[in-house]
Design a protein around this motif. Structure first.
Motif, PDB file in Angstrom:
ATOM      1  N   LYS A 244      16.602  -1.014   1.542  1.00  0.00           N
ATOM      2  CA  LYS A 244      17.415  -0.387   2.734  1.00  0.00           C
ATOM      3  C   LYS A 244      17.017   0.599   3.747  1.00  0.00           C
ATOM      4  CE  LYS A 244      21.448  -1.093  -0.262  1.00  0.00           C
ATOM      5  NZ  LYS A 244      23.074  -0.577  -0.861  1.00  0.00           N
ATOM      6  N   SER A 245      15.717   0.930   3.391  1.00  0.00           N
ATOM      7  CA  SER A 245      15.106   1.912   4.242  1.00  0.00           C
ATOM      8  C   SER A 245      15.089   1.213   5.654  1.00  0.00           C
ATOM      9  CB  SER A 245      13.883   2.311   3.961  1.00  0.00           C
ATOM     10  OG  SER A 245      12.986   3.029   4.619  1.00  0.00           O
ATOM     11  N   GLN A 246      14.852   2.389   6.670  1.00  0.00           N
ATOM     12  CA  GLN A 246      14.865   1.804   8.168  1.00  0.00           C
ATOM     13  C   GLN A 246      13.411   2.034   8.461  1.00  0.00           C
ATOM     14  OE1 GLN A 246      17.173   0.418  10.123  1.00  0.00           O
ATOM     15  NE2 GLN A 246      18.219   0.401   8.145  1.00  0.00           N
ATOM     16  N   SER A 247      12.582   2.208   7.175  1.00  0.00           N
ATOM     17  CA  SER A 247      11.111   2.553   7.857  1.00  0.00           C
ATOM     18  C   SER A 247      10.403   1.158   8.473  1.00  0.00           C
ATOM     19  CB  SER A 247      10.565   2.845   6.309  1.00  0.00           C
ATOM     20  OG  SER A 247       9.029   2.714   6.283  1.00  0.00           O
ATOM     21  N   ARG A 248       9.514   1.500   9.166  1.00  0.00           N
ATOM     22  CA  ARG A 248       8.745   0.384   9.799  1.00  0.00           C
ATOM     23  C   ARG A 248       7.794  -0.092   8.846  1.00  0.00           C
ATOM     24  NH1 ARG A 248       5.389   2.786  14.640  1.00  0.00           N
ATOM     25  NH2 ARG A 248       5.042   0.511  15.010  1.00  0.00           N
ATOM     26  N   TYR A 249       7.822   0.517   7.576  1.00  0.00           N
ATOM     27  CA  TYR A 249       6.974  -0.337   6.420  1.00  0.00           C
ATOM     28  C   TYR A 249       7.703  -1.216   5.567  1.00  0.00           C
ATOM     29  CZ  TYR A 249       2.995   2.520   8.009  1.00  0.00           C
ATOM     30  OH  TYR A 249       2.091   3.262   8.647  1.00  0.00           O
ATOM     31  N   ASN A 250       8.972  -1.182   5.966  1.00  0.00           N
ATOM     32  CA  ASN A 250      10.092  -2.078   4.948  1.00  0.00           C
ATOM     33  C   ASN A 250       9.839  -3.406   5.565  1.00  0.00           C
ATOM     34  OD1 ASN A 250      12.066  -3.435   3.601  1.00  0.00           O
ATOM     35  ND2 ASN A 250      13.611  -2.119   4.094  1.00  0.00           N
ATOM     36  N   THR A 251       8.920  -4.145   4.542  1.00  0.00           N
ATOM     37  CA  THR A 251       8.709  -5.622   5.064  1.00  0.00           C
ATOM     38  C   THR A 251       9.901  -6.521   4.329  1.00  0.00           C
ATOM     39  OG1 THR A 251       7.218  -5.712   3.297  1.00  0.00           O
ATOM     40  CG2 THR A 251       6.446  -5.378   5.483  1.00  0.00           C
ATOM     41  N   TYR A 252      10.944  -6.018   3.812  1.00  0.00           N
ATOM     42  CA  TYR A 252      12.205  -6.690   3.230  1.00  0.00           C
ATOM     43  C   TYR A 252      12.838  -6.870   4.702  1.00  0.00           C
ATOM     44  CZ  TYR A 252      10.908  -7.253  -1.454  1.00  0.00           C
ATOM     45  OH  TYR A 252      10.259  -7.599  -2.627  1.00  0.00           O
ATOM     46  N   GLY A 253      13.001  -5.885   5.382  1.00  0.00           N
ATOM     47  CA  GLY A 253      13.903  -5.750   6.507  1.00  0.00           C
ATOM     48  C   GLY A 253      13.349  -5.983   7.947  1.00  0.00           C
ATOM     49  N   ARG A 254      11.931  -5.890   7.983  1.00  0.00           N
ATOM     50  CA  ARG A 254      11.463  -6.035   9.318  1.00  0.00           C
ATOM     51  C   ARG A 254      10.370  -7.335   9.203  1.00  0.00           C
ATOM     52  NH1 ARG A 254      11.332  -1.844  13.025  1.00  0.00           N
ATOM     53  NH2 ARG A 254      12.741  -0.054  12.105  1.00  0.00           N
ATOM     54  N   ARG A 255      10.284  -8.031  10.248  1.00  0.00           N
ATOM     55  CA  ARG A 255       9.378  -9.296  10.160  1.00  0.00           C
ATOM     56  C   ARG A 255       8.043  -8.810  10.705  1.00  0.00           C
ATOM     57  NH1 ARG A 255      12.349 -14.077   9.674  1.00  0.00           N
ATOM     58  NH2 ARG A 255      14.731 -13.806  10.212  1.00  0.00           N
ATOM     59  N   GLY A 256       6.970  -9.475  10.545  1.00  0.00           N
ATOM     60  CA  GLY A 256       5.481  -9.089  10.717  1.00  0.00           C
ATOM     61  C   GLY A 256       4.995  -8.158   9.902  1.00  0.00           C
ATOM     62  N   LEU A 257       3.749  -7.633  10.409  1.00  0.00           N
ATOM     63  CA  LEU A 257       2.959  -6.781   9.722  1.00  0.00           C
ATOM     64  C   LEU A 257       3.690  -5.279   9.718  1.00  0.00           C
ATOM     65  CD1 LEU A 257      -0.689  -7.924  10.641  1.00  0.00           C
ATOM     66  CD2 LEU A 257       0.237  -8.040   8.286  1.00  0.00           C
ATOM     67  N   PRO A 258       3.437  -4.464   8.764  1.00  0.00           N
ATOM     68  CA  PRO A 258       3.699  -2.864   9.019  1.00  0.00           C
ATOM     69  C   PRO A 258       2.736  -2.380  10.200  1.00  0.00           C
ATOM     70  CG  PRO A 258       2.416  -3.206   6.848  1.00  0.00           C
ATOM     71  CD  PRO A 258       2.802  -4.736   7.562  1.00  0.00           C
ATOM     72  N   PRO A 259       2.865  -0.998  10.661  1.00  0.00           N
ATOM     73  CA  PRO A 259       2.157  -0.755  11.800  1.00  0.00           C
ATOM     74  C   PRO A 259       0.846  -0.370  11.444  1.00  0.00           C
ATOM     75  CG  PRO A 259       3.856   0.906  10.980  1.00  0.00           C
ATOM     76  CD  PRO A 259       4.166  -0.322  10.304  1.00  0.00           C
ATOM     77  N   GLY A 260       0.524  -0.285  10.146  1.00  0.00           N
ATOM     78  CA  GLY A 260      -0.926   0.089  10.043  1.00  0.00           C
ATOM     79  C   GLY A 260      -1.276  -0.260   8.373  1.00  0.00           C
ATOM     80  N   PRO A 261      -2.603   0.111   8.018  1.00  0.00           N
ATOM     81  CA  PRO A 261      -2.745   0.131   6.517  1.00  0.00           C
ATOM     82  C   PRO A 261      -2.077   0.919   5.690  1.00  0.00           C
ATOM     83  CG  PRO A 261      -5.032   0.117   8.121  1.00  0.00           C
ATOM     84  CD  PRO A 261      -3.697   0.600   8.816  1.00  0.00           C
ATOM     85  N   ILE A 262      -1.999   0.557   4.495  1.00  0.00           N
ATOM     86  CA  ILE A 262      -1.080   1.356   3.517  1.00  0.00           C
ATOM     87  C   ILE A 262      -1.955   1.777   2.454  1.00  0.00           C
ATOM     88  CG2 ILE A 262       0.982  -0.124   3.986  1.00  0.00           C
ATOM     89  CD1 ILE A 262       0.561  -1.325   1.087  1.00  0.00           C
ATOM     90  N   CYS A 263      -3.210   1.539   2.574  1.00  0.00           N
ATOM     91  CA  CYS A 263      -4.267   2.255   1.600  1.00  0.00           C
ATOM     92  C   CYS A 263      -5.665   1.736   2.243  1.00  0.00           C
ATOM     93  CB  CYS A 263      -4.187   1.611   0.226  1.00  0.00           C
ATOM     94  SG  CYS A 263      -4.601  -0.250   0.057  1.00  0.00           S
ATOM     95  N   ASN A 264      -6.643   2.489   1.379  1.00  0.00           N
ATOM     96  CA  ASN A 264      -7.935   1.975   1.919  1.00  0.00           C
ATOM     97  C   ASN A 264      -8.632   1.083   1.053  1.00  0.00           C
ATOM     98  OD1 ASN A 264      -8.472   4.660   3.803  1.00  0.00           O
ATOM     99  ND2 ASN A 264      -7.275   5.201   2.168  1.00  0.00           N
ATOM    100  N   PRO A 265      -8.916  -0.153   1.787  1.00  0.00           N
ATOM    101  CA  PRO A 265      -9.430  -1.576   1.092  1.00  0.00           C
ATOM    102  C   PRO A 265     -10.606  -1.438   1.090  1.00  0.00           C
ATOM    103  CG  PRO A 265      -8.989  -2.135   3.228  1.00  0.00           C
ATOM    104  CD  PRO A 265      -8.446  -0.593   3.098  1.00  0.00           C
ATOM    105  N   GLY A 266     -11.350  -2.166  -0.138  1.00  0.00           N
ATOM    106  CA  GLY A 266     -12.802  -2.198  -0.177  1.00  0.00           C
ATOM    107  C   GLY A 266     -13.223  -3.428   0.324  1.00  0.00           C
ATOM    108  N   GLN A 267     -14.576  -3.646   0.338  1.00  0.00           N
ATOM    109  CA  GLN A 267     -15.270  -4.798   1.048  1.00  0.00           C
ATOM    110  C   GLN A 267     -14.502  -6.114   0.579  1.00  0.00           C
ATOM    111  OE1 GLN A 267     -18.405  -4.016   2.814  1.00  0.00           O
ATOM    112  NE2 GLN A 267     -17.611  -6.431   3.880  1.00  0.00           N
ATOM    113  N   ASP A 268     -14.379  -6.390  -0.741  1.00  0.00           N
ATOM    114  CA  ASP A 268     -13.697  -7.696  -1.234  1.00  0.00           C
ATOM    115  C   ASP A 268     -12.452  -7.986  -0.552  1.00  0.00           C
ATOM    116  OD1 ASP A 268     -15.623  -8.457  -3.307  1.00  0.00           O
ATOM    117  OD2 ASP A 268     -14.932  -7.113  -4.503  1.00  0.00           O
ATOM    118  N   ALA A 269     -11.391  -7.167  -0.292  1.00  0.00           N
ATOM    119  CA  ALA A 269     -10.242  -7.231   0.418  1.00  0.00           C
ATOM    120  C   ALA A 269     -10.464  -7.545   1.883  1.00  0.00           C
ATOM    121  CB  ALA A 269      -9.447  -6.257   0.287  1.00  0.00           C
TER     122      ALA A 269
END
Length: 314
Positions: A244-269
């Motif tokens: 129920k969070s109003q966070s911009r990272y709540n992809t259940y409540g908001r459409r599209g991508l979050p505003p930025g990365p949520i972790c630091n991915p490696g080369q494979d990702a």
């Protein structure tokens, strides 16, 4: 001409000069900033020559942290000749806050110093599309950290290593071909990293993300990893309260991508985000977390069957 060819040509030219070239040959120093700090960080990012698989920094103070490719995939080292080093591995998928805590513990330097250094994206050499935020761009690798390297130098070397990975992956052009910005690709790569139980699943997980984003109408991504990031929590599942969070990272409540990365991915990702698998899937479920088994579906009915299978295996 890429950066490696340019630097080879530059150092070749230098070999025929009678006098050492002025610093301005390689970089412009912002006189309004601390001279030593700005000079060291820009030099670490720019004055690099590639010899085989090894990064060599020419003509810099011995204190400057230098990334070195170990030839073992993502293995890297921050080297300082003639002095002891502390070796640590920054694994794929860690949040920036976790990485800074790990670096603090390994070096004995206060985490506050790493937090301060992380906020100066321009000094660290972040690409413009990162918009000054280090999350997503602290490249995961194995590092041998010199005891005299300061937080600015260590983080700058990690960004230098990311820039090499971005060049190797042709990130900017690849993003353009997909109709996305480089930041969006890195955001997708971070989601792929966070959601994949095995690297072999990454291209298919990326395809699910693209299929949901490109669906008409756009489907919400509904990823627990983004919700937990926005709530500064860890785990496999978000609570009803989190959803129920109003966070911009709540992809259940908001459409599209979050505003930025949520972790630091490696080369494979990153590669998976740039080259997703072909397929119609709209859902994925980790049906067996112990064995790292992920299954994919292209309909809600199939998804519910997989969700039930996951509950039985839990």
């Amino acid at each position: 001409m890429n950066i490696e060819d340019l630097l080879r040509e530059t150092f070749s030219d230098m070999a025929h000069e009678e006098q050492p070239p002025p610093p301005g040959r390689f970089f412009q120093v912002d006189r309004s900033r601390s001279g030593r700090r700005g000079l060291a960080l820009v030099a670490a990012a720019v004055t690099v020559m590639v010899v085989g698989l090894t990064f060599v920094v020419q003509g810099l103070p011995s204190r400057v942290a230098v990334p070195k490719d170990t030839g073992q995939g993502s293995g890297e080292a921050l080297v300082e000749p003639g002095q002891g080093q502390t070796t640590l591995t920054v694994r794929e998928g860690l949040r920036l806050s976790q990485i800074l805590t790990q670096l603090s513990a390994a070096t004995g330097k206060p985490v506050e110093e790493f937090n301060r250094a992380a906020k100066d994206g321009k000094a660290l050499g972040l690409p413009a599309y990162a918009k000054g935020a280090l999350e997503g761009f602290a490249f995961p690798a194995t590092y041998a950290v010199s005891p005299t390297s300061n937080p600015d130098e260590i983080l700058a070397a990690m960004v230098t290593r990311f820039n090499r990975a971005a060049e190797d992956s042709n990130l900017v052009d690849g993003a353009r071909r997909l109709g996305r910005t480089p930041l969006e690709i890195m955001t997708i790569a971070s989601l792929v990293q966070a959601e994949s139980a095995d690297k072999s699943d990454m291209p298919k997980v990326a395809r699910v993300i693209y299929n949901r984003l490109n669906h008409t109408p756009t489907l919400r991504l509904q990823l627990n990893s983004t919700v937990l990031y926005g709530s500064n929590k860890y785990g496999a599942s978000a609570s009803n309260e989190d959803l129920k969070s109003q966070s911009r990272y709540n992809t259940y409540g908001r459409r599209g991508l979050p505003p930025g990365p949520i972790c630091n991915p490696g080369q494979d990702a990153i590669e998976a985000a740039l080259k997703p698998a072909a397929g119609p899937w709209l859902f994925f479920v980790v049906t067996d977390r112990k064995e790292g088994v992920t299954k994919f579906a292209d309909s809600e009915s199939e998804f519910f069957k997989l969700a039930e299978e996951a509950r039985r295996e839990a």
